[in-house]
Design an enzyme around this catalytic site. Structure first.
Site, short mmCIF file in Angstrom:
data_model
loop_
_atom_site.label_atom_id
_atom_site.label_comp_id
_atom_site.label_asym_id
_atom_site.label_seq_id
_atom_site.Cartn_x
_atom_site.Cartn_y
_atom_site.Cartn_z
N SER A 18 -0.20 -10.47 -10.54
CA SER A 18 0.32 -11.57 -10.04
C SER A 18 1.23 -12.25 -10.72
CB SER A 18 -0.75 -12.49 -9.23
OG SER A 18 -1.44 -13.12 -10.04
N TYR A 19 2.06 -13.19 -10.30
CA TYR A 19 3.07 -13.85 -11.05
C TYR A 19 2.32 -14.78 -12.00
CZ TYR A 19 6.92 -17.28 -11.94
OH TYR A 19 7.71 -17.83 -12.70
N PRO A 20 2.54 -14.46 -13.46
CA PRO A 20 2.01 -15.14 -14.40
C PRO A 20 2.22 -16.72 -14.70
CG PRO A 20 3.49 -13.71 -15.39
CD PRO A 20 3.82 -13.64 -13.82
N ARG A 21 3.31 -17.27 -14.14
CA ARG A 21 3.35 -18.61 -14.78
C ARG A 21 3.05 -19.51 -13.58
NH1 ARG A 21 9.85 -18.00 -17.54
NH2 ARG A 21 9.08 -16.94 -19.11
#
Length: 377
Positions: free
Chosen positions: A6-9
Site C-alpha cells: 500500500s501507499y508507504p508515506r
C-alpha cells in the site's frame, strides 16, 4: 514496489475497518514463504490487530496488497517486502508472554541483584527475525535458599557518553518527538547534509551548525526545541480532524513566529558575528605541511576565477596550495590520510555516496589514473 504494498508515506498505525486483514492473511498463505504465518493467524477464533498511538484517515498503515515472488524482485525489494509482510502478519498475532525473574541475593550483608527472563509463549516473535532478544537463564530458586558463590570479579568501568545519532536513529527520534512526517523526515536530514550542517554516519555537526543552535537557544529558544514544531504539527492534525480551523492555526503560527523574528532582528549583529566565526572555523582543513610553517590550511576562493582551492593562512609568507574539485559540497572533517598524513576533506554530491578526498595529489593511496589527471591539468 510494483503494486505489492500500500501507499508507504503514512503515519497511521491503526487498520481501518475497510481493510479485510483476514482476507489479506489468507492471500499471503498461498505463498510458501508465509503459509505457516498465515495458518497461525487464521487458526485464531478472533483476530484482533494491534493498534499504535497514531491514527489518521488519509492512508492506512503500510500493508501487503499482493503476493510477490522472490524471483521477480531485486534483493533490496524483497527484503523490504518481507519486512512489511512479516510486520503485518505479526500485528494480527497474540502478544508474546515473557517470564521475568528477579533474585536478590545477600552476600555478607550486601545485596546483589540477578535478573533473568525467558519467553514462555513466543507467538508473533517466532515469525519476526528482525526482533533480537536473548533469554537470560536463572535457575529456579526458593526464598531463604543457601547458594554457593562460585567466583567473583571486580570491574572498574566508566560511564560512556551517549553515542552519536545515525540517520536511522535520528529518524526514530524525530518520530518520537513529533517532528516532520514519514514523507519529510529523510528529506530534512538530507537538506542538513547538503547545506553543510552535518556530515558522516553517525552524523557529526559542523561548527556552523553548533553556532546556529547556540544562537537560537540564546535568542530564540522556542524555535530551537522540538516543542514548537510538535505544537504546529498538532494544530495541523487538528485541522484534519476538524478540531481546529485553518484560519485560527495560521493566525496563531504568525503570532508565534512574529515574536521570534522581532527578537532575532534586534540581535542580528551578535548572531551574524558568531555564525561568521563558526563558518571560518569550518573552512580550516588542517595544519599546513609547508617547511617551517605553523599556519593552517583553509578553503579559499580565487578572486579572478572564483574557483575554490586550499591555501595556507600564513600567505604570502607561505604559498602552499592544493587544488579541489569545483563541484559538490565540501565539508572539512579534521582527519588525516592513513597513507600520507595529509588532511582529508569530504565531497558530497546530491544522490551519490560522499567522497573522502586526500588533498595530497601524490598520495600513495591514490591510483595512477587520478595522479596523471592532476599532473596534466
Amino acid at each position: 514496489m510494483n503494486g505489492y504494498i500500500s501507499y508507504p508515506r503514512t503515519d497511521n498505525t491503526v487498520y481501518p475497518s475497510s481493510i479485510d486483514v483476514k482476507e489479506i492473511a489468507r492471500m499471503l498463505g498461498s505463498s510458501g514463504e508465509y503459509s505457516r504465518m498465515s495458518e497461525a493467524v487464521l487458526a485464531q477464533k478472533k483476530i484482533v490487530a494491534s493498534r499504535g498511538k497514531r491514527r489518521s484517515t488519509d492512508h492506512p498503515p503500510i500493508h501487503p496488497t499482493a503476493v510477490a515472488q522472490k524471483a521477480n524482485l531485486s534483493s533490496d525489494e524483497w527484503k523490504l517486502y518481507d519486512l512489511i509482510v512479516r510486520r503485518f502478519i505479526c500485528t494480527l498475532l497474540p502478544a508474546a508472554k515473557n517470564k521475568i525473574i528477579i533474585a536478590t541475593i545477600d552476600i555478607n550483608g550486601e545485596p546483589f541483584i540477578a535478573n533473568g527472563s525467558n519467553f514462555i509463549e513466543q507467538n508473533w516473535i517466532k515469525f519476526y527475525p528482525y526482533y533480537k532478544r536473548r533469554d537470560v537463564f536463572i535457575p529456579q530458586l526458593k526464598e531463604g535458599q543457601i547458594i554457593t558463590v562460585s567466583g567473583k570479579e571486580l570491574l572498574d568501568k566508566k560511564t560512556k557518553p551517549p553515542v552519536r545519532y545515525t540517520q536511522g536513529m535520528l529518524v526514530e527520534k524525530m518520530e518520537e518527538l513529533g517532528l516532520g512526517t514519514k514523507a519529510t523526515r529523510h528529506t530534512i536530514i538530507q537538506n542538513l547534509i547538503l547545506r553543510g550542517y552535518v556530515s558522516g554516519n553517525p552524523l557529526q555537526p559542523s561548527e556552523k551548525a553548533i553556532a546556529v543552535v547556540k544562537m537560537l537557544k540564546k535568542h530564540a529558544e522556542k524555535i530551537s526545541s522540538p516543542d514548537m514544531t510538535s505544537e504546529l504539527e498538532m494544530y495541523m492534525n487538528g485541522i484534519v480532524s476538524g478540531d481546529e480551523t485553518k484560519e485560527d492555526v495560521v493566525d496563531r503560527s504568525r503570532k508565534m513566529l512574529s515574536e521570534v523574528m522581532t527578537v532575532l532582528q534586534n540581535e542580528k549583529d551578535e548572531i551574524s558575528q558568531e555564525i561568521k566565526k563558526a563558518i571560518r572555523e569550518d573552512l580550516v582543513v588542517g595544519k599546513c605541511p609547508g617547511e617551517n610553517c605553523d599556519g593552517d590550511l583553509i578553503v579559499r576562493t580565487a578572486r579572478k576565477t572564483k574557483k575554490r582551492f586550499i591555501g595556507c593562512n600564513a600567505y604570502p609568507e607561505c604559498r602552499t596550495t592544493f587544488s579541489l574539485p569545483q563541484r559538490g559540497l565540501l565539508v572539512t572533517i579534521r582527519e588525516e590520510c592513513k597513507h600520507c598524513g595529509y588532511p582529508i576533506v569530504k565531497i558530497i554530491y546530491k544522490g551519490r555516496k560522499p567522497w573522502d578526498l586526500c588533498i595530497n595529489p601524490d598520495c600513495p593511496g591514490k591510483d595512477e589514473k587520478y595522479k596523471n589527471y592532476n599532473n596534466n591539468k
